[in-house]
Design an enzyme around this catalytic site. Structure first.
Site, PDB file in Angstrom:
ATOM      1  N   ASP A   1       9.325  78.128 127.725  1.00 23.17           N
ATOM      2  CA  ASP A   1      10.084  77.967 128.976  1.00 23.17           C
ATOM      3  C   ASP A   1       9.505  78.829 130.102  1.00 23.17           C
ATOM      4  O   ASP A   1       9.486  80.050 129.994  1.00 23.17           O
ATOM      5  CB  ASP A   1      11.536  78.386 128.670  1.00 23.17           C
ATOM      6  CG  ASP A   1      12.440  78.406 129.896  1.00 23.17           C
ATOM      7  OD1 ASP A   1      12.034  77.894 130.948  1.00 23.17           O
ATOM      8  OD2 ASP A   1      13.569  78.929 129.763  1.00 23.17           O
TER       9      ASP A   1
ATOM     10  N   HIS B   1      17.211  82.114 131.926  1.00 22.62           N
ATOM     11  CA  HIS B   1      15.809  81.927 131.548  1.00 22.62           C
ATOM     12  C   HIS B   1      15.097  83.258 131.383  1.00 22.62           C
ATOM     13  O   HIS B   1      15.228  84.151 132.220  1.00 22.62           O
ATOM     14  CB  HIS B   1      15.088  81.091 132.605  1.00 22.62           C
ATOM     15  CG  HIS B   1      15.667  79.726 132.763  1.00 22.62           C
ATOM     16  ND1 HIS B   1      15.311  78.678 131.948  1.00 22.62           N
ATOM     17  CD2 HIS B   1      16.586  79.248 133.625  1.00 22.62           C
ATOM     18  CE1 HIS B   1      15.989  77.593 132.313  1.00 22.62           C
ATOM     19  NE2 HIS B   1      16.770  77.915 133.327  1.00 22.62           N
TER      20      HIS B   1
HETATM   21 ZN   LIG Z   1      19.126  74.784 130.291  1.00 23.17          ZN
END
Ligand SMILES: [Zn+2]
Length: 569
Positions: A207, A380
């Protein structure tokens, strides 16, 4: 070149096995919407999400992945596995699943619940069958042996995948962050990650959304503490806006409301739906009597009310905007209200959010924004966490996914810092085909279709570049219709051309311009029709469009859309 189903080349047994990885999706966000794995004739798909349109795409609801590459290959799709329930990972399902001929679907409990609930909004769609997976589940799909593991994010039931393939092991991180102190979730299981690392990771797909941010993402615990601070000080009502899918945040706000004896009103269709599913499945807890309906707002003092709503992005139809515009049936702003924006602003929405914030201040509210206080953790992993994941897994190859191009580049830089050699890192955009072998990774020259597929109301993909360009022109400079009646025999214009215009100039104040345009039109038409005989009417229309377009531009510096209508009599 014939390939057997396992991808092994029967004619040239020494050719190494190759796995293809293709990110597909809308716009810049790479591999966020959909990631495709192809080995021989076997295809595995991860996620099927949508993106919200850009500001210059009038009327477009969503952008969904372009799956033309799969046309004719539907029977090869062994399954689609979903990482988590955010719409950018599941939102395109109702638009695409039938085209893919309903392959087997796999999702964790909450993700599954959200998908199924959303499917109910599409009554013409068949009911979906989704197999439940969870931390520790194993799925065998032909050459792909998948192991699911828990990853922290800002929604429960987020799964990463270890995908064992004949080429090697691939680690798919899903959206993730490392959170030692999550709220209503378990902390990151580093032991498990180390166990996975022991299985030798050939390729890491990780990610990239937080890659440009230094340091460590905020723990949900810190956010809870900061929110608590706001709740403690608030005297009037609290109106908290966040994403409908941030179930953790919704829980935090409900729990804090209970702590300070506030009733909670949930407003906004998607917010209500998600709260309902999450409660049914046990992912969201609220005491009996905490949740009340908007109609009951006046039954309680202001200091005992929390409104939890959508619209933190300044979306026109969302609740917060309607409250600000005095358009909401039950809720009006008052002096002393505290507004909390508890979500980051999606790039492109900054201006609308700014306008909304100004309006809220004008009406006397107090506004807390994530920039002023850490009341939103992106969900994130940031630079340090991303490096840590690379350090734990020690992958041979690295392919950054999930994010805009600049984020992928930043993530690649982090990988270099972690001693992954340049040649082992590939940064690709949607539509590129990555080839993976045991000792080699490279990108093919060809590209598979990856242009935008836009959803507008019931239409999927029927609004293409041309329609969109028309809408942009209409929005920018308006339109200008010229109706001319022409005698077929003589090619002469009968009467004076009619002009209808919208969004270009105010006709009543532009009499001179219109008179000139009419005169010009007559000249153009009569020159173009020549002196009788067969007339090329398409040519006449083109002439009107081009020459009147130029004429209006010299007079106004605007380029409205010109629609010539030629009536032959
Ligand atoms: Zn997500």
């Amino acid at each position: 070149m014939e390939e057997t189903p396992c991808g092994f080349n029967s004619h040239r047994p020494h050719m190494p096995k190759t796995l293809k990885i293709i990110p597909l999706g809308g716009l810049g966000e790479v591999g966020r919407n959909t990631l495709l794995f192809e080995y021989g004739k076997s295809i595995l798909i991860i996620d099927l999400g949508f993106r919200l349109p850009e500001e210059d795409m009038p009327g477009i609801d969503y952008i969904i992945p372009n799956l033309s590459y799969l046309k004719g290959k539907e029977k090869n799709i062994l399954g689609i596995i979903f990482t988590h329930g955010h719409y950018d990972h599941i939102g395109a399902i109702p638009y695409l699943i039938q085209k893919l001929k309903n392959p087997p679907l796999y999702a964790a409990n909450l993700t599954r619940g959200i998908i199924l609930k959303r499917q109910e909004d599409f009554p013409l769609q068949p009911k979906l069958e989704i197999k439940k997976i969870k931390d520790g589940s194993k799925i065998n799909l032909g050459p792909f042996k998948i192991e699911c593991f828990r990853q922290n994010h800002n929604i429960a039931d987020n799964l990463g995948f270890l995908i064992k393939t004949p080429v090697g092991n691939i680690f798919h991180s899903s959206d993730f962050k490392f959170d030692p102190n999550p709220v209503y979730d378990q902390p990151t299981d580093f032991k498990k990650l180390k166990e996975i690392a022991n299985k030798k990771i050939l390729l890491l797909l990780s990610d990239s959304v937080g890659a440009e941010n230094e340091g460590h993402s905020l723990s949900e615990k810190t956010i809870l503490e900061n929110l608590d601070e706001i709740f403690k000080k608030a005297k009037g009502r609290i109106i908290a806006a966040t994403f409908a899918s941030l179930i953790n945040r919704i829980q935090q706000i409900i729990s804090l409301s209970e702590k300070y004896q506030r009733k909670v009103i949930v407003e906004g269709y998607s917010m209500k739906t998600n709260v309902q599913i999450a409660r049914e499945l046990g992912y969201l807890k609220a005491k009996k009597g905490t949740l009340i309906s908007a109609k009951e707002i006046d039954r309680f003092p202001d200091s005992k009310i929390t409104v939890l709503c959508t619209g933190a992005q300044g979306e026109g139809q969302a609740v917060l905007m309607r409250i600000a515009n005095k358009d909401h049936p039950f809720i009006r702003l008052k002096k002393g209200d505290t507004i909390i924006f508890s979500s980051s602003v999606v790039p492109g929405n900054e201006r609308t959010v700014q306008i909304l914030k100004d309006e809220l201040y004008r009406q006397g509210a107090k506004v807390f924004h994530y920039k002023m206080m850490d009341i939103h953790a992106g969900g994130h992993a940031q630079a340090e966490e991303l490096k840590k994941l690379i350090k734990i897994l020690k992958p041979k190859f690295f392919l950054p996914i999930h994010g805009q191009y600049s984020m992928l580049i930043a993530h690649a830089q982090l990988a270099r810092e972690m001693q992954i050699p340049e040649k082992n890192i590939v940064v690709v955009e949607n539509g590129k085909v990555v080839n993976l072998q045991k000792n080699k990774i490279w990108v093919e020259k060809r590209e598979v279709p990856s242009s935008y597929v836009m959803v507008d109301g019931l239409g999927i993909g029927d609004v293409g570049e041309v329609v969109l360009r028309d809408r942009q022109t209409l929005a920018k400079d308006g339109m200008f219709v010229i109706v001319v009646v022409v005698e077929r025999q003589t090619g002469r214009v009968r009467g004076s051309p009619d002009i209808i215009s919208r969004g270009f100039v105010y006709l009543r104040e532009s009499k001179e311009l219109l008179a000139q345009t009419r005169k010009k039109t007559v000249e153009i038409v009569e020159r173009a029709t020549g002196s009788g005989g067969a007339v090329n009417w398409a040519y006449v229309k083109d002439e009107i469009r081009n020459k009147i377009g130029d004429f209006l531009f010299t007079k106004t510096q605007r380029r409205p859309m010109i629609l010539p209508v030629v009536i032959e009599v």
